[in-house]
Scaffold this motif. Structure first.
Motif, PDB file in Angstrom:
ATOM      1  N   VAL A 232       1.054  -1.682   0.343  1.00 26.92           N
ATOM      2  CA  VAL A 232       0.265   0.067   0.207  1.00 26.92           C
ATOM      3  C   VAL A 232       0.580   1.100  -0.098  1.00 26.92           C
ATOM      4  O   VAL A 232       1.821   1.228   0.910  1.00 26.92           O
ATOM      5  CB  VAL A 232      -1.036  -0.027   0.901  1.00 26.92           C
ATOM      6  CG1 VAL A 232      -1.405   1.353   0.921  1.00 26.92           C
ATOM      7  CG2 VAL A 232      -1.506  -1.172   0.963  1.00 26.92           C
ATOM      8  N   ILE A 233       0.208   2.091  -0.705  1.00 22.79           N
ATOM      9  CA  ILE A 233       0.837   3.223  -0.830  1.00 22.79           C
ATOM     10  C   ILE A 233       0.448   4.564  -0.579  1.00 22.79           C
ATOM     11  O   ILE A 233      -0.813   4.632  -1.159  1.00 22.79           O
ATOM     12  CB  ILE A 233       2.127   4.036  -2.380  1.00 22.79           C
ATOM     13  CG1 ILE A 233       3.030   2.909  -2.696  1.00 22.79           C
ATOM     14  CG2 ILE A 233       2.255   5.408  -2.156  1.00 22.79           C
ATOM     15  CD1 ILE A 233       4.126   3.536  -2.324  1.00 22.79           C
ATOM     16  N   GLU A 234       0.285   5.490   0.319  1.00 25.27           N
ATOM     17  CA  GLU A 234      -0.703   6.353   0.896  1.00 25.27           C
ATOM     18  C   GLU A 234      -0.450   7.477   0.881  1.00 25.27           C
ATOM     19  O   GLU A 234       0.870   8.308   1.602  1.00 25.27           O
ATOM     20  CB  GLU A 234      -0.768   6.084   2.489  1.00 25.27           C
ATOM     21  CG  GLU A 234      -2.012   6.985   3.221  1.00 25.27           C
ATOM     22  CD  GLU A 234      -2.336   6.843   4.637  1.00 25.27           C
ATOM     23  OE1 GLU A 234      -2.131   7.682   5.753  1.00 25.27           O
ATOM     24  OE2 GLU A 234      -2.670   5.407   4.853  1.00 25.27           O
ATOM     25  N   LEU A 235      -1.367   8.108   0.089  1.00 22.81           N
ATOM     26  CA  LEU A 235      -1.344   9.409  -0.488  1.00 22.81           C
ATOM     27  C   LEU A 235      -1.795  10.676   0.594  1.00 22.81           C
ATOM     28  O   LEU A 235      -2.659  11.171   1.334  1.00 22.81           O
ATOM     29  CB  LEU A 235      -1.809   9.770  -1.653  1.00 22.81           C
ATOM     30  CG  LEU A 235      -1.618   8.544  -3.140  1.00 22.81           C
ATOM     31  CD1 LEU A 235      -2.255   9.550  -4.148  1.00 22.81           C
ATOM     32  CD2 LEU A 235       0.250   8.431  -3.055  1.00 22.81           C
ATOM     33  N   SER A 236      -0.692  11.609   0.889  1.00 22.33           N
ATOM     34  CA  SER A 236      -1.248  13.216   0.832  1.00 22.33           C
ATOM     35  C   SER A 236      -2.135  13.699   0.652  1.00 22.33           C
ATOM     36  O   SER A 236      -2.206  13.250  -0.848  1.00 22.33           O
ATOM     37  CB  SER A 236       0.277  13.398   1.939  1.00 22.33           C
ATOM     38  OG  SER A 236       0.430  14.227  -0.078  1.00 22.33           O
ATOM     39  N   ALA A 237      -2.878  15.053   0.897  1.00 28.81           N
ATOM     40  CA  ALA A 237      -3.798  15.663  -0.162  1.00 28.81           C
ATOM     41  C   ALA A 237      -3.267  16.652  -0.759  1.00 28.81           C
ATOM     42  O   ALA A 237      -3.854  16.308  -2.311  1.00 28.81           O
ATOM     43  CB  ALA A 237      -4.422  16.239   0.774  1.00 28.81           C
ATOM     44  N   ALA A 238      -1.500  16.799  -0.608  1.00 27.04           N
ATOM     45  CA  ALA A 238      -1.081  17.292  -1.873  1.00 27.04           C
ATOM     46  C   ALA A 238      -0.373  16.829  -3.325  1.00 27.04           C
ATOM     47  O   ALA A 238      -1.102  16.958  -4.000  1.00 27.04           O
ATOM     48  CB  ALA A 238      -0.443  18.036  -1.386  1.00 27.04           C
ATOM     49  N   ARG A 270       8.712   5.772  -3.692  1.00 25.74           N
ATOM     50  CA  ARG A 270       9.044   5.336  -4.816  1.00 25.74           C
ATOM     51  C   ARG A 270      10.224   4.047  -4.853  1.00 25.74           C
ATOM     52  O   ARG A 270      10.012   3.121  -5.570  1.00 25.74           O
ATOM     53  CB  ARG A 270      10.511   5.907  -5.514  1.00 25.74           C
ATOM     54  CG  ARG A 270       9.071   7.526  -6.084  1.00 25.74           C
ATOM     55  CD  ARG A 270      10.593   8.781  -6.805  1.00 25.74           C
ATOM     56  NE  ARG A 270       9.818   9.833  -6.898  1.00 25.74           N
ATOM     57  CZ  ARG A 270      10.729  10.937  -7.551  1.00 25.74           C
ATOM     58  NH1 ARG A 270      11.588  10.992  -7.504  1.00 25.74           N
ATOM     59  NH2 ARG A 270       9.845  11.963  -7.397  1.00 25.74           N
ATOM     60  N   MET A 271      10.851   3.668  -2.834  1.00 24.78           N
ATOM     61  CA  MET A 271      11.437   2.700  -3.309  1.00 24.78           C
ATOM     62  C   MET A 271      10.738   1.418  -2.416  1.00 24.78           C
ATOM     63  O   MET A 271      10.754   0.746  -3.141  1.00 24.78           O
ATOM     64  CB  MET A 271      12.344   2.791  -1.944  1.00 24.78           C
ATOM     65  CG  MET A 271      13.291   3.656  -2.430  1.00 24.78           C
ATOM     66  SD  MET A 271      14.484   4.157  -0.811  1.00 24.78           S
ATOM     67  CE  MET A 271      15.242   2.386  -0.654  1.00 24.78           C
ATOM     68  N   HIS A 272       9.038   1.914  -2.112  1.00 27.45           N
ATOM     69  CA  HIS A 272       8.163   1.381  -2.111  1.00 27.45           C
ATOM     70  C   HIS A 272       7.655   0.351  -3.001  1.00 27.45           C
ATOM     71  O   HIS A 272       7.337  -1.056  -3.434  1.00 27.45           O
ATOM     72  CB  HIS A 272       6.735   1.215  -1.064  1.00 27.45           C
ATOM     73  CG  HIS A 272       6.574   0.511  -0.170  1.00 27.45           C
ATOM     74  ND1 HIS A 272       6.980  -0.466  -0.563  1.00 27.45           N
ATOM     75  CD2 HIS A 272       4.806   0.570  -0.086  1.00 27.45           C
ATOM     76  CE1 HIS A 272       5.583  -1.532   0.246  1.00 27.45           C
ATOM     77  NE2 HIS A 272       4.445  -0.821   0.904  1.00 27.45           N
ATOM     78  N   PHE A 273       7.601   1.044  -4.163  1.00 23.62           N
ATOM     79  CA  PHE A 273       6.896   0.730  -5.452  1.00 23.62           C
ATOM     80  C   PHE A 273       7.963  -0.329  -6.258  1.00 23.62           C
ATOM     81  O   PHE A 273       8.040  -1.516  -6.646  1.00 23.62           O
ATOM     82  CB  PHE A 273       6.418   1.979  -6.682  1.00 23.62           C
ATOM     83  CG  PHE A 273       5.264   2.688  -6.397  1.00 23.62           C
ATOM     84  CD1 PHE A 273       4.592   1.632  -6.084  1.00 23.62           C
ATOM     85  CD2 PHE A 273       5.069   3.823  -6.198  1.00 23.62           C
ATOM     86  CE1 PHE A 273       3.326   2.275  -5.810  1.00 23.62           C
ATOM     87  CE2 PHE A 273       3.824   4.554  -5.598  1.00 23.62           C
ATOM     88  CZ  PHE A 273       2.654   3.576  -5.981  1.00 23.62           C
ATOM     89  N   MET A 276       7.828  -3.562  -3.979  1.00 28.74           N
ATOM     90  CA  MET A 276       6.543  -4.357  -4.927  1.00 28.74           C
ATOM     91  C   MET A 276       6.202  -5.332  -6.366  1.00 28.74           C
ATOM     92  O   MET A 276       5.775  -4.922  -6.681  1.00 28.74           O
ATOM     93  CB  MET A 276       5.284  -3.033  -4.542  1.00 28.74           C
ATOM     94  CG  MET A 276       4.973  -2.850  -3.711  1.00 28.74           C
ATOM     95  SD  MET A 276       3.186  -2.465  -2.625  1.00 28.74           S
ATOM     96  CE  MET A 276       3.638  -0.632  -3.784  1.00 28.74           C
ATOM     97  N   ASP A 277       7.710  -4.685  -6.856  1.00 26.84           N
ATOM     98  CA  ASP A 277       7.998  -5.249  -7.912  1.00 26.84           C
ATOM     99  C   ASP A 277       7.438  -4.275  -9.529  1.00 26.84           C
ATOM    100  O   ASP A 277       7.069  -4.739 -10.182  1.00 26.84           O
ATOM    101  CB  ASP A 277       7.787  -6.591  -8.687  1.00 26.84           C
ATOM    102  CG  ASP A 277       8.321  -6.803  -9.239  1.00 26.84           C
ATOM    103  OD1 ASP A 277       9.787  -6.719  -9.837  1.00 26.84           O
ATOM    104  OD2 ASP A 277       8.232  -8.137  -9.854  1.00 26.84           O
ATOM    105  N   PHE A 278       7.028  -3.025  -8.883  1.00 27.23           N
ATOM    106  CA  PHE A 278       6.307  -2.261  -9.681  1.00 27.23           C
ATOM    107  C   PHE A 278       7.739  -1.449 -10.464  1.00 27.23           C
ATOM    108  O   PHE A 278       8.442  -0.624  -9.788  1.00 27.23           O
ATOM    109  CB  PHE A 278       5.470  -1.122  -9.166  1.00 27.23           C
ATOM    110  CG  PHE A 278       4.406  -1.613  -9.328  1.00 27.23           C
ATOM    111  CD1 PHE A 278       3.302  -2.489 -10.580  1.00 27.23           C
ATOM    112  CD2 PHE A 278       3.832  -1.841  -7.958  1.00 27.23           C
ATOM    113  CE1 PHE A 278       1.744  -2.823 -10.039  1.00 27.23           C
ATOM    114  CE2 PHE A 278       2.549  -3.386  -7.440  1.00 27.23           C
ATOM    115  CZ  PHE A 278       1.415  -3.268  -8.545  1.00 27.23           C
ATOM    116  N   GLU A 279       7.405  -1.512 -12.013  1.00 32.22           N
ATOM    117  CA  GLU A 279       8.789   0.156 -12.554  1.00 32.22           C
ATOM    118  C   GLU A 279       7.357   0.583 -13.214  1.00 32.22           C
ATOM    119  O   GLU A 279       6.068   1.317 -13.458  1.00 32.22           O
ATOM    120  CB  GLU A 279       9.159  -0.880 -14.261  1.00 32.22           C
ATOM    121  CG  GLU A 279       9.374   0.509 -15.016  1.00 32.22           C
ATOM    122  CD  GLU A 279       9.872  -0.017 -16.754  1.00 32.22           C
ATOM    123  OE1 GLU A 279       9.452   0.675 -16.898  1.00 32.22           O
ATOM    124  OE2 GLU A 279       9.208  -1.235 -16.644  1.00 32.22           O
TER     125      GLU A 279
END
Length: 303
Positions: A232-238, A270-273, A276-279
């Motif tokens: 999971v990637i949690e995003l800020s409002a910005a 970006r490191m978490h992506f 998770m093996d995403f490019e």
């Protein structure tokens, strides 16, 4: 099952296998931004639109061609011509969607977008060339802007539907049935939001990008995130405002997002992506984004 009860929904979700269908589309379709401009009707409930900004129609075409080229590196793409009479048509995923063997037509809120649903060339592509069965929701009572409002975990057959001016409960039920989903979770978006695909993306049925500030009830966002943890990637409002939630996995590994969205991500994200093996595939879209949508909105999926 269609419910607002997160406990009930995820108790069921944990019991289902990932055998509902392929997690990613086999191809994509797009609509070119010919005659690109900002539609005043859409600005009534799309607070992401930059109505005070001027737009360069030729630059929009250039950006769109670059997006097509980037996507072609990962899956086939068909692009239909745009029309100045339908300036929002560059975001076709709200109007046309597919499931295996089925094409679905949405019921758009604004008349200028309802015109898109009447495009017979796109309809005939799916019913004729693809031999898909058409399910036309454009005249049923509920408003339902398809995969703008409904985020689908395709492998599990689960739907996440945010209610707003662009999707009411009757429309959500109609989409649940049209896609043949096993279960759909209903929830209210924050008052400032118009589409769920700005605040949530399910990536290849194995990860989630989520902006809790886009939900009326942050507990719903937490429940969704909990189901997909730790992917999971949690995003800020910005970051949400920079369209980081408007991303799409076009293969098990290729994650597409706009350059603006990519640049808003932190290094740890970006490191978490990567873990998770995403490019990450970033495409510049500054002109197109002035119309209140970003990369995911430009891409219709063909399953």
């Amino acid at each position: 099952m269609i419910t607002r009860d997160t406990n009930r929904f995820f108790e069921f979700a944990r019991s289902v296998a990932s055998d509902f269908g392929p997690p990613c589309a086999k191809a994509a379709f797009m609509v070119s931004p010919l005659g690109f401009c900002l539609a005043e009707q859409s600005a009534r409930d799309n607070r992401y639109m930059q109505m005070a900004q001027s737009v360069d129609a030729q630059q929009a075409i250039t950006e769109h061609l670059a997006l097509q080229q980037a996507v072609r590196g990962h899956c086939p793409v068909i692009c239909f011509p745009g029309d100045a009479a339908t300036p929002d048509a560059v975001f076709p995923n709200n109007v046309f969607a597919t499931a295996p063997g089925i094409s679905i037509i949405g019921h758009m809120r604004h008349p200028i977008r309802q015109n898109e649903a009447r495009r017979m060339d796109i309809r005939h592509f799916f019913t004729g060339a693809m031999a898909y069965r058409e399910i036309d929701l454009s005249t049923q009572p509920g408003i339902c802007e398809l995969t703008g409002s409904l985020i689908i975990d395709r492998a599990r057959g689960l739907g996440y539907c945010g209610l707003s001016e662009r999707c009411d409960q009757a429309g959500a039920v109609a989409m649940h049935e049209a896609f043949g989903l096993r279960a759909t979770l209903l929830f209210d978006l924050a008052d400032t939001e118009y589409h769920t695909n700005v605040v949530l993306s399910i990536l290849a049925s194995r990860a989630a990008v989520i902006a809790p500030s886009g939900f009326a009830d942050a507990g719903v966002a937490a429940a969704i995130a909990g189901f997909y943890q730790p992917a999971v990637i949690e995003l800020s409002a910005a970051q949400k405002a920079d369209y980081a939630g408007n991303c799409i996995a076009l293969s098990d590994k290729a994650l597409f997002l706009s350059e603006r969205a990519h640049d808003s991500l932190t290094i740890p994200q970006r490191m978490h992506f990567e873990r998770m093996d995403f490019e990450l595939v970033a495409v510049p879209m500054p002109t197109l984004e002035k119309a209140g949508g970003s990369l995911r909105c430009c891409i219709g999926e063909i399953f």
